[in-house]
Design a protein around this motif. Structure first.
Motif, PDB file in Angstrom:
ATOM      1  N   ALA A 112       0.829  -1.212   0.000  1.00  0.00           N
ATOM      2  CA  ALA A 112       0.000   0.000   0.000  1.00  0.00           C
ATOM      3  C   ALA A 112       0.863   1.261   0.000  1.00  0.00           C
ATOM      4  CB  ALA A 112      -0.937  -0.007   1.211  1.00  0.00           C
ATOM      5  N   TYR A 113       1.843   1.307   0.900  1.00  0.00           N
ATOM      6  CA  TYR A 113       2.704   2.494   0.968  1.00  0.00           C
ATOM      7  C   TYR A 113       3.547   2.632  -0.310  1.00  0.00           C
ATOM      8  CZ  TYR A 113       1.493   3.327   5.841  1.00  0.00           C
ATOM      9  OH  TYR A 113       0.809   3.617   6.991  1.00  0.00           O
ATOM     10  N   PHE A 114       3.991   1.490  -0.841  1.00  0.00           N
ATOM     11  CA  PHE A 114       4.778   1.537  -2.068  1.00  0.00           C
ATOM     12  C   PHE A 114       3.958   2.096  -3.231  1.00  0.00           C
ATOM     13  CE2 PHE A 114       5.992  -0.527  -6.077  1.00  0.00           C
ATOM     14  CZ  PHE A 114       7.291  -0.036  -6.205  1.00  0.00           C
ATOM     15  N   LEU A 115       2.706   1.643  -3.378  1.00  0.00           N
ATOM     16  CA  LEU A 115       1.865   2.112  -4.470  1.00  0.00           C
ATOM     17  C   LEU A 115       1.547   3.599  -4.333  1.00  0.00           C
ATOM     18  CD1 LEU A 115      -0.676  -0.821  -5.036  1.00  0.00           C
ATOM     19  CD2 LEU A 115       1.238  -0.140  -6.483  1.00  0.00           C
ATOM     20  N   GLU A 116       1.316   4.051  -3.100  1.00  0.00           N
ATOM     21  CA  GLU A 116       1.055   5.476  -2.903  1.00  0.00           C
ATOM     22  C   GLU A 116       2.275   6.303  -3.309  1.00  0.00           C
ATOM     23  OE1 GLU A 116      -0.667   6.794   0.757  1.00  0.00           O
ATOM     24  OE2 GLU A 116      -1.891   4.988   0.982  1.00  0.00           O
ATOM     25  N   GLY A 117       3.458   5.858  -2.893  1.00  0.00           N
ATOM     26  CA  GLY A 117       4.672   6.582  -3.262  1.00  0.00           C
ATOM     27  C   GLY A 117       4.950   6.514  -4.744  1.00  0.00           C
ATOM     28  N   LEU A 118       4.740   5.339  -5.351  1.00  0.00           N
ATOM     29  CA  LEU A 118       4.965   5.186  -6.786  1.00  0.00           C
ATOM     30  C   LEU A 118       3.987   6.039  -7.584  1.00  0.00           C
ATOM     31  CD1 LEU A 118       6.544   3.702  -9.013  1.00  0.00           C
ATOM     32  CD2 LEU A 118       4.797   1.901  -8.924  1.00  0.00           C
ATOM     33  N   GLY A 119       2.735   6.081  -7.119  1.00  0.00           N
ATOM     34  CA  GLY A 119       1.748   6.912  -7.797  1.00  0.00           C
ATOM     35  C   GLY A 119       2.124   8.377  -7.772  1.00  0.00           C
ATOM     36  N   GLN A 120       2.641   8.825  -6.628  1.00  0.00           N
ATOM     37  CA  GLN A 120       3.078  10.216  -6.524  1.00  0.00           C
ATOM     38  C   GLN A 120       4.272  10.494  -7.437  1.00  0.00           C
ATOM     39  OE1 GLN A 120       3.506  11.539  -2.499  1.00  0.00           O
ATOM     40  NE2 GLN A 120       4.634  13.372  -3.024  1.00  0.00           N
ATOM     41  N   THR A 121       5.181   9.537  -7.521  1.00  0.00           N
ATOM     42  CA  THR A 121       6.361   9.710  -8.365  1.00  0.00           C
ATOM     43  C   THR A 121       6.002   9.748  -9.852  1.00  0.00           C
ATOM     44  OG1 THR A 121       7.745   8.570  -6.743  1.00  0.00           O
ATOM     45  CG2 THR A 121       8.591   8.716  -8.997  1.00  0.00           C
ATOM     46  N   LEU A 122       5.134   8.842 -10.283  1.00  0.00           N
ATOM     47  CA  LEU A 122       4.804   8.730 -11.703  1.00  0.00           C
ATOM     48  C   LEU A 122       3.793   9.770 -12.173  1.00  0.00           C
ATOM     49  CD1 LEU A 122       4.487   4.840 -12.088  1.00  0.00           C
ATOM     50  CD2 LEU A 122       6.433   6.280 -12.707  1.00  0.00           C
ATOM     51  N   PHE A 123       2.810  10.057 -11.334  1.00  0.00           N
ATOM     52  CA  PHE A 123       1.670  10.852 -11.788  1.00  0.00           C
ATOM     53  C   PHE A 123       1.538  12.210 -11.102  1.00  0.00           C
ATOM     54  CE2 PHE A 123       0.290   6.301 -12.092  1.00  0.00           C
ATOM     55  CZ  PHE A 123       0.426   6.195 -13.470  1.00  0.00           C
ATOM     56  N   GLY A 124       2.368  12.493 -10.109  1.00  0.00           N
ATOM     57  CA  GLY A 124       2.277  13.778  -9.428  1.00  0.00           C
ATOM     58  C   GLY A 124       1.390  13.707  -8.198  1.00  0.00           C
ATOM     59  N   ASN A 125       1.384  14.786  -7.418  1.00  0.00           N
ATOM     60  CA  ASN A 125       0.640  14.786  -6.161  1.00  0.00           C
ATOM     61  C   ASN A 125      -0.409  15.881  -6.077  1.00  0.00           C
ATOM     62  OD1 ASN A 125       2.310  16.974  -5.986  1.00  0.00           O
ATOM     63  ND2 ASN A 125       3.476  16.256  -4.209  1.00  0.00           N
ATOM     64  N   SER A 126      -0.828  16.396  -7.226  1.00  0.00           N
ATOM     65  CA  SER A 126      -1.897  17.396  -7.242  1.00  0.00           C
ATOM     66  C   SER A 126      -3.260  16.700  -7.214  1.00  0.00           C
ATOM     67  CB  SER A 126      -1.785  18.276  -8.482  1.00  0.00           C
ATOM     68  OG  SER A 126      -0.548  18.968  -8.501  1.00  0.00           O
ATOM     69  N   ILE A 127      -4.310  17.512  -7.164  1.00  0.00           N
ATOM     70  CA  ILE A 127      -5.669  16.980  -7.259  1.00  0.00           C
ATOM     71  C   ILE A 127      -6.063  16.984  -8.738  1.00  0.00           C
ATOM     72  CG2 ILE A 127      -8.087  17.324  -6.641  1.00  0.00           C
ATOM     73  CD1 ILE A 127      -7.137  18.649  -4.075  1.00  0.00           C
ATOM     74  N   TYR A 128      -6.431  15.822  -9.256  1.00  0.00           N
ATOM     75  CA  TYR A 128      -6.745  15.689 -10.675  1.00  0.00           C
ATOM     76  C   TYR A 128      -8.229  15.399 -10.856  1.00  0.00           C
ATOM     77  CZ  TYR A 128      -1.692  15.234 -10.824  1.00  0.00           C
ATOM     78  OH  TYR A 128      -0.353  15.467 -10.664  1.00  0.00           O
ATOM     79  N   LYS A 129      -8.669  15.610 -12.067  1.00  0.00           N
ATOM     80  CA  LYS A 129     -10.095  15.471 -12.377  1.00  0.00           C
ATOM     81  C   LYS A 129     -10.312  14.313 -13.328  1.00  0.00           C
ATOM     82  CE  LYS A 129     -13.896  18.085 -14.521  1.00  0.00           C
ATOM     83  NZ  LYS A 129     -14.267  19.337 -15.220  1.00  0.00           N
ATOM     84  N   ILE A 130     -11.322  13.519 -13.042  1.00  0.00           N
ATOM     85  CA  ILE A 130     -11.784  12.508 -13.984  1.00  0.00           C
ATOM     86  C   ILE A 130     -13.178  12.912 -14.436  1.00  0.00           C
ATOM     87  CG2 ILE A 130     -12.536  10.121 -14.274  1.00  0.00           C
ATOM     88  CD1 ILE A 130     -10.383   9.223 -12.431  1.00  0.00           C
ATOM     89  N   ASP A 131     -13.321  13.172 -15.707  1.00  0.00           N
ATOM     90  CA  ASP A 131     -14.623  13.580 -16.251  1.00  0.00           C
ATOM     91  C   ASP A 131     -15.048  12.559 -17.296  1.00  0.00           C
ATOM     92  OD1 ASP A 131     -16.891  14.790 -17.117  1.00  0.00           O
ATOM     93  OD2 ASP A 131     -15.932  16.592 -17.945  1.00  0.00           O
ATOM     94  N   ILE A 132     -15.927  11.664 -16.892  1.00  0.00           N
ATOM     95  CA  ILE A 132     -16.395  10.617 -17.806  1.00  0.00           C
ATOM     96  C   ILE A 132     -17.796  10.920 -18.319  1.00  0.00           C
ATOM     97  CG2 ILE A 132     -14.932   8.794 -16.902  1.00  0.00           C
ATOM     98  CD1 ILE A 132     -17.218   7.882 -15.158  1.00  0.00           C
ATOM     99  N   GLY A 133     -18.206  12.183 -18.148  1.00  0.00           N
ATOM    100  CA  GLY A 133     -19.477  12.609 -18.737  1.00  0.00           C
ATOM    101  C   GLY A 133     -20.703  12.331 -17.894  1.00  0.00           C
ATOM    102  N   MET A 134     -20.536  11.919 -16.632  1.00  0.00           N
ATOM    103  CA  MET A 134     -21.701  11.676 -15.805  1.00  0.00           C
ATOM    104  C   MET A 134     -22.328  13.018 -15.398  1.00  0.00           C
ATOM    105  SD  MET A 134     -20.988   8.351 -13.408  1.00  0.00           S
ATOM    106  CE  MET A 134     -19.715   9.054 -12.387  1.00  0.00           C
ATOM    107  N   PRO A 135     -23.644  13.172 -15.536  1.00  0.00           N
ATOM    108  CA  PRO A 135     -24.287  14.438 -15.181  1.00  0.00           C
ATOM    109  C   PRO A 135     -24.195  14.718 -13.684  1.00  0.00           C
ATOM    110  CG  PRO A 135     -25.928  12.745 -15.645  1.00  0.00           C
ATOM    111  CD  PRO A 135     -24.605  12.168 -16.021  1.00  0.00           C
ATOM    112  N   LYS A 136     -23.918  15.951 -13.341  1.00  0.00           N
ATOM    113  CA  LYS A 136     -23.737  16.323 -11.944  1.00  0.00           C
ATOM    114  C   LYS A 136     -25.015  16.853 -11.293  1.00  0.00           C
ATOM    115  CE  LYS A 136     -19.185  15.719 -12.153  1.00  0.00           C
ATOM    116  NZ  LYS A 136     -18.457  14.706 -11.353  1.00  0.00           N
ATOM    117  N   ASP A 137     -25.915  17.399 -12.098  1.00  0.00           N
ATOM    118  CA  ASP A 137     -27.091  18.068 -11.538  1.00  0.00           C
ATOM    119  C   ASP A 137     -28.140  17.047 -11.111  1.00  0.00           C
ATOM    120  OD1 ASP A 137     -25.949  20.534 -12.078  1.00  0.00           O
ATOM    121  OD2 ASP A 137     -26.797  20.579 -14.120  1.00  0.00           O
ATOM    122  N   PRO A 138     -28.735  17.223  -9.930  1.00  0.00           N
ATOM    123  CA  PRO A 138     -29.817  16.330  -9.505  1.00  0.00           C
ATOM    124  C   PRO A 138     -31.104  16.624 -10.263  1.00  0.00           C
ATOM    125  CG  PRO A 138     -29.479  18.060  -7.879  1.00  0.00           C
ATOM    126  CD  PRO A 138     -28.392  18.218  -8.904  1.00  0.00           C
TER     127      PRO A 138
END
Length: 309
Positions: A112-138
């Motif tokens: 778990a700790y290794f994957l968290e560190g590897l993820g930070q190394t490879l992909f950065g440590n900012s907050i990223y967005k995933i937008d798969i087109g799901m509607p947000k409005d109720p």
């Protein structure tokens, strides 16, 4: 009545998302007897991979179509999770066969700790967005049946449907395919499965790959709702009461447990919370799990283990 149904529906949709994360725990525990504390890190790593490749692929290919970017990112992230699953089995689990449960547990914590560190190394440590087109409005539904209608969050509804489809596909996989039957045989008895020619190492790789896909779908959905940030790894903590309630060895238990906890959290927060000052939704699941540990440790659908001496 309309408000009660609205709360109930919200709880059911949240419960399906909990079940999706809990499935990762159950699948790995059934096949290998390992309680995978790295499942939350796998969800985070998969979400990071998809979010970043969805940004990178249009830059590399020059194709700005968001559907193409998301599908390609999902496929690439899936391949990465397959590679991660194979590496975990080959480099860690295969070396720890027949070791004590505590040793395997500590190994998953290290992963778990290794994957968290590897993820930070490879992909950065900012907050990223995933937008798969799901509607947000109720939207308001059943306004002709109930006064004021029922407020339905479209994003939660679609996420719950995706989770339900994945759960149904996994159930068919386990029940109807030869590989699924081999997985169930390994879950029932490792030594007996090996004695009839079922390759244990290959089965473990398959299970971890399936758990990786489950983590990817969970990461995609939770990342779309909350954004991809490193606190996403704690989502797995919300699934722990689910596997305790449903049983560590039961796929249906993960589903029922998630629904019970999702509904219980929402109803208790709405109807009991005002009487005690609120905050029940934070601890309700853990108190319920503790109660089950005291009276039925194997959970609702788990197998009761009897040691004869």
């Amino acid at each position: 009545m309309g408000f009660f149904l609205e709360t109930l529906l919200g709880g059911l949709m949240a419960g399906m998302l909990y079940s999706l994360v809990a499935l990762g725990f159950v699948l790995i525990f059934k096949a290998s007897g390992v309680f995978n504390f790295a499942q939350g890190a796998m969800v985070l790593f998969a979400a990071l991979a998809m979010a970043r490749f969805a940004q990178w692929i249009p830059q590399w290919t020059g194709i700005a179509n968001p559907v193409f970017a998301n599908v390609a990112a999902f496929l690439v992230a899936g391949l990465i999770m397959f590679a991660v699953a194979w590496a975990i089995e080959f480099l860690v689990l295969r070396q720890l066969v027949n070791q004590e449960g505590a040793t395997l547990l500590m190994a998953t914590l290290g992963i778990a700790y290794f994957l968290e560190g590897l993820g930070q190394t490879l992909f950065g440590n900012s907050i990223y967005k995933i937008d798969i087109g799901m509607p947000k409005d109720p939207v308001i539904a059943f306004d002709k049946v109930f006064e004021g209608g029922i407020l339905v969050n479209q994003e939660d509804l679609i996420a719950a449907l995706i989770s339900a489809v994945l759960v149904a596909l996994l159930s068919l996989f386990f029940q109807k395919t030869a590989t699924g039957r081999a997985l169930r045989a390994v879950a029932d008895d490792h030594q007996a499965a090996q004695s009839v020619g079922i390759p244990l190492n290959r089965i473990w790789v398959i299970v971890w790959c399936v758990a990786g896909v489950v983590a990817l779908v969970a990461g995609m959905i939770w990342g779309s709702k909350l954004g991809v940030q490193f606190s996403l790894a704690t989502v797995a903590l919300r699934a722990l009461p689910v596997v305790i309630l449903g049983g560590l060895t039961s796929v249906p238990g993960a589903i029922i447990g998630g629904l019970v906890i999702g509904v219980g959290e929402k109803l208790s927060e709405v109807y009991i919370g005002p009487l005690v000052g609120g905050g029940i939704e934070i601890w309700f699941a853990y108190v319920l799990a503790l109660a089950f540990l005291l009276v039925r440790p194997q959970g609702l659908f788990g197998e009761k283990i009897i040691d004869r001496v």
